[in-house]
Design a protein around this motif. Structure first.
Motif, short mmCIF file in Angstrom:
data_model
loop_
_atom_site.label_atom_id
_atom_site.label_comp_id
_atom_site.label_asym_id
_atom_site.label_seq_id
_atom_site.Cartn_x
_atom_site.Cartn_y
_atom_site.Cartn_z
N ILE A 1 102.65 109.35 -63.82
CA ILE A 1 104.13 109.69 -63.79
C ILE A 1 104.40 109.77 -62.20
N HIS A 2 105.33 108.91 -61.84
CA HIS A 2 105.62 108.84 -60.35
C HIS A 2 107.07 109.41 -59.95
N GLY A 3 107.73 109.66 -61.10
CA GLY A 3 109.23 110.09 -60.71
C GLY A 3 110.29 110.50 -61.83
N ILE A 4 111.14 111.20 -61.55
CA ILE A 4 112.12 111.63 -62.82
C ILE A 4 113.36 111.04 -62.39
N PHE A 5 114.08 110.40 -63.14
CA PHE A 5 115.74 109.67 -63.09
C PHE A 5 116.36 111.03 -63.19
N GLY A 6 117.63 110.89 -62.55
CA GLY A 6 118.71 111.74 -62.85
C GLY A 6 119.49 111.39 -63.91
N TRP B 1 97.68 93.42 -46.69
CA TRP B 1 97.70 93.27 -45.23
C TRP B 1 97.30 94.79 -44.70
N ARG B 2 97.52 95.55 -45.45
CA ARG B 2 97.29 97.01 -44.87
C ARG B 2 95.65 97.26 -45.27
N SER B 3 95.11 97.09 -46.58
CA SER B 3 93.53 97.20 -46.56
C SER B 3 92.97 96.24 -47.71
N ASP B 4 91.85 96.08 -47.39
CA ASP B 4 91.20 95.18 -48.55
C ASP B 4 91.27 95.75 -49.90
N ALA B 5 91.23 97.25 -49.88
CA ALA B 5 91.28 97.65 -51.52
C ALA B 5 92.48 97.19 -52.21
N GLU B 6 93.41 97.13 -51.60
CA GLU B 6 94.71 96.59 -51.98
C GLU B 6 95.12 95.31 -52.61
N MET B 7 94.15 94.64 -52.10
CA MET B 7 94.23 93.17 -52.16
C MET B 7 94.46 92.63 -53.83
N GLU B 8 93.72 93.28 -54.74
CA GLU B 8 94.22 92.88 -56.03
C GLU B 8 94.73 93.98 -56.86
N ALA B 9 95.22 95.17 -56.01
CA ALA B 9 95.70 96.23 -56.78
C ALA B 9 96.97 96.00 -57.48
N VAL B 10 97.33 96.50 -58.75
CA VAL B 10 98.77 96.04 -59.38
C VAL B 10 99.20 97.30 -59.96
N ARG B 11 100.49 97.54 -59.79
CA ARG B 11 100.95 98.77 -60.70
C ARG B 11 102.18 98.44 -61.60
N ASP B 12 102.06 98.62 -62.78
CA ASP B 12 103.10 98.16 -63.71
C ASP B 12 104.03 99.50 -63.99
N TYR B 13 105.34 99.35 -63.42
CA TYR B 13 106.02 100.67 -63.44
C TYR B 13 106.99 100.18 -64.87
N PHE B 14 107.07 101.34 -65.70
CA PHE B 14 107.92 101.60 -66.90
C PHE B 14 108.97 102.70 -66.66
N CYS B 15 110.23 102.41 -67.22
CA CYS B 15 110.88 103.52 -67.07
C CYS B 15 111.26 103.91 -68.53
N ILE C 1 124.46 119.76 -65.05
CA ILE C 1 124.22 118.61 -65.39
C ILE C 1 123.04 118.58 -66.16
N SER C 2 122.99 117.93 -67.55
CA SER C 2 121.92 117.71 -68.28
C SER C 2 121.83 116.32 -68.73
N ALA C 3 120.45 115.81 -68.74
CA ALA C 3 120.35 114.39 -69.17
C ALA C 3 120.64 114.19 -70.77
N LEU C 4 121.47 113.20 -71.07
CA LEU C 4 121.54 113.13 -72.42
C LEU C 4 120.67 111.55 -72.81
N PRO C 5 120.64 111.37 -74.04
CA PRO C 5 119.96 109.99 -74.44
C PRO C 5 120.86 109.08 -73.79
N GLU D 1 115.36 112.65 -71.41
CA GLU D 1 115.12 112.71 -70.19
C GLU D 1 114.35 111.44 -69.46
N ARG D 2 114.68 111.06 -68.65
CA ARG D 2 114.07 109.69 -68.16
C ARG D 2 113.00 109.70 -67.00
N PHE D 3 112.06 109.16 -67.26
CA PHE D 3 110.69 109.20 -66.35
C PHE D 3 110.21 107.85 -65.77
N TRP D 4 109.67 107.69 -64.61
CA TRP D 4 109.34 106.61 -64.03
C TRP D 4 107.59 106.78 -64.33
#
Lengths: 464, 213
Positions: A459-464, A416-430, B184-188, A437-440
């Motif tokens: 890469i879109h983010g970093i988990f704490g 509903w925002r733009s036609d370009a996004e009609m079919e767009a998909v993102r698959d996120y993995f953690c 604070i450090s991340a661990l597995p 270290e954990r990443f998004w």
């Protein structure tokens, strides 16, 4: 003929032409009777508008100019460039064709706005001489016959005039030429009579002996605030914006401006906000008059006390004001609020810090990283299509092995925002690397259909 | 040095006077004996400044440190001011740590000097539950100002230290006036019987605690 529009300019009509001649040149010319008095009034209104919006010191510069002293308030807009953009946009929206110049002296700004490169230019103290030199002598606000006389002697540009010996110029043309030159090159100050909105509430104080010490200024600021608050109280108003003017003995006016998020008429709080800004004021040889004006005031009634047993939420509006006045528009004070969007970039709205509580939060089923990279950064990966997380990825030059992974969490484009996004998909993995270290990460696309995305990894983010 | 009863008495009086001027605000217990018994207030001292940094790459992104701070702030009362220069904090994650968006006021500013100024302003105000500031440099003077402001109002102050490069994190060894200092450090993550990322685990190091037993 006093003025013309763009279409008339293309036809070769110029101000100063007799109307009968113009009508003879162009068939069907539309002539509107000039009304200098109404023009002057409109200019005054525009000046008052600019004063409310941009800076405390604004003066109309008839017939067709406005002078705005932005030195003390440009930071509130995030700098001079940003202020010019804002001003140009708003004037254009109101139907005015405007040219804007910011310069260290009023004379230079006047010249550059009329003869400089359109539509806008800003110069600092160092750029003053190079910017002024190529301008024609007519830019110096000299009488027409004097400009003609100078031109006969071969002076065409300001630079030539500035290089000429001062003594003989003064002898031949009087002091005015030198005064204008000095004013343009910011060598002498120019007095300034700011416009005053007729309905604005102001209190003033004259000093028999000029004052200058910061403590003295602060003390009298407190007294003025007290007097103004009494006036506001009598009218059941609260100040949203205060301007404090310092009239110096050398005829210059320094001004500070503060704003508040809600109408306020607390003496202590307003005094504190003003005193914090006083350090920017240069008292010069002393200040002979102070004027405090509530340029924007809004109704503020009394509030009934609720039951003594109620726990009142702490009032942080004064803190918000202090922070907002300190930060200006170089930053922002806001509260995050949940939106209905699934996409992380759009999930957080910024609302006013004093807005009523929304009581809404984000869904908590899926993990979200505490740091979001904006924009997402492209990474090199090795992954099986269509729905496996990467086995390795390289981000900012570091190659990491993925030890564990969760996903995919599929987010769909918002059609509903733009036609370009009609079919767009993102698959996120953690994903988690060997070090823990954990990443998004996400893949743009569903791994099969090219219409859903280019299948690149980010890469879109970093988990704490 | 031989014990001097008169001097001891004097010291005790001075301590009482100081304590009278700065009432102890109590502590915010972690509920973990291994931490709480090492902290003089039986938990994180309220009305004090605490420093948190991430270990390893966390010194740059400070993701775990931000969650640690959010989890602590979630347990205070009142709004929380969070002063940042970089715009990468993601509020939904803070909400998952228990800090509701209605309670957070973000101050996004241009430079670290303004972060410190806003930090101090927030701590001084008294109506806030706590203030978090993200800074790289924290001089002893700046931290002392923050500590005094926190003592005056009773608000909890947390300075998240994050640097532009991991090598600059050596700065974390410099003395400051903060009450505690954490890394604070991340661990597995906790192992799962099935493939997937388990519960996040941290290495929480209490590097310094002022007046600890």
């Amino acid at each position: 003929m006093l003025a013309r529009d763009d279409a008339a300019a293309r036809l070769g009509l110029a101000p100063g032409l007799p109307v009968s001649k113009a009508q003879a040149m162009v068939k069907g010319l539309i002539v509107i009777e000039g009304d200098p008095a109404a023009d002057a009034q409109a200019l005054d209104r525009l000046a008052i508008w600019a004063q409310r919006r941009y800076a405390p010191l604004v003066a109309p510069d008839p017939p067709d100019g406005l002078m705005i002293e932005v030195a003390g308030s440009a930071h509130l807009f995030g700098g001079e460039e940003a202020l010019m953009c804002d001003l140009a946009e708003r004037l254009a929206a109101a139907g005015f064709a405007a040219r804007i110049a910011i310069a260290p002296s009023y004379g230079a700004a006047h010249a550059l706005a009329r003869f400089g490169p359109p539509p806008a230019v800003a110069i600092g103290p160092k750029g003053l001489a190079p910017a002024l030199s190529p301008l024609p002598v007519a830019s110096l606000r000299l009488p027409v016959d004097m400009v003609a006389a100078l031109s006969r002697l071969g002076f065409d540009t300001v630079g030539e005039l500035a290089a000429a010996p001062r003594g003989s110029l003064a002898h031949r043309f009087g002091d005015l030429v030198l005064t204008r030159l000095d004013q343009a090159f910011a060598r002498v100050a120019e007095p300034f009579e700011p416009v005053e909105a007729p309905e604005r509430l102001a209190v003033r104080r004259n000093f028999a002996e000029p004052i200058g010490a910061p403590e003295t200024l602060a003390r009298y600021t407190g007294k003025l605030v007290e007097a103004l608050c009494a006036e506001l109280d009598a009218r059941s108003l609260g100040a949203r914006r205060l301007d404090l003017f310092f009239h110096r003995v050398d005829n210059r006016i320094e001004a500070v401006r503060i704003g508040t998020a809600k109408p306020v008429r607390e003496v202590k709080r307003l005094t504190r906000l003003l005193v914090e800004r006083i350090e920017r004021v240069d008292p010069g040889f002393g200040i002979e008059k102070m004027v405090l004006a509530a340029s924007v005031a809004e109704p503020l009634g009394y509030r009934a006390l609720t039951s003594l047993l109620d726990v009142q939420a702490p009032d942080v509006s004064d803190l918000i004001d202090t922070l907002a006045n300190r930060i200006g528009r170089a930053g922002q004070v806001y509260r995050p609020a949940a939106t209905v969007s699934e996409l992380p970039e759009r999930a957080v709205a910024r609302i006013a810090p004093l807005a009523p509580a929304t009581a809404k939060s984000w869904p908590t089923e899926w993990p979200r990283p505490s740091r979001l990279l904006d924009p997402p950064e492209r990474i090199e990966t090795m992954a099986l299509l269509p729905d496996h997380p990467p086995a390795f990825f390289t981000w900012r030059g570091v190659r990491r092995r993925v030890a564990r992974a969760d996903g995919p969490e599929r987010l769909f484009g918002e059609w509903w925002r733009s036609d370009a996004e009609m079919e767009a998909v993102r698959d996120y993995f953690c994903v988690e690397d060997d070090g823990g270290e954990r990443f998004w990460l996400y893949r743009a696309g569903d791994g099969e259909d090219p219409a859903s995305g280019a299948q690149d990894w980010f890469i879109h983010g970093i988990f704490g | 040095m031989p014990a001097n009863p008169a001097l001891d008495q004097l010291r005790q009086r001075i301590r009482r006077i100081e304590a009278g001027a700065r009432p102890s605000r109590g502590g915010l217990a972690f509920g973990l004996d291994v931490l709480d018994r090492r902290l003089p207030a039986g938990g994180l001292q309220l009305g004090a400044l605490h420093e948190v940094a991430g270990g390893g790459n966390g010194a740059v992104h400070g993701a775990a440190a931000a969650l640690f701070a959010a989890g602590i702030m979630a347990r205070t009362q009142g709004p929380v001011l969070w002063c940042v220069t970089r715009r990468d904090l993601f509020a939904p994650a803070l909400a998952q740590a228990g800090l509701h968006p209605d309670r957070i006021i973000f101050a996004e500013v241009g430079d670290e000097k303004t972060v410190l100024a806003c930090f101090e302003e927030g701590l001084r105000h008294g109506g806030l539950g706590g203030v978090v500031g993200e800074v790289a440099k924290l001089s002893i003077t700046a931290s002392r100002r923050l500590q005094l402001a926190a003592e005056g109002s009773g608000a909890l102050g947390i300075a998240i230290r994050r640097w532009r490069r991991a090598t600059e994190a050596a700065d974390f060894g410099q003395p400051t006036a903060s009450a505690t200092r954490w890394r604070i450090s991340a661990l597995p993550s906790a192992p799962l019987p099935v493939p997937g990322v388990g519960r996040a685990r941290w290495l929480v190091e209490l590097i310094r605690a002022r007046a600890a037993a």
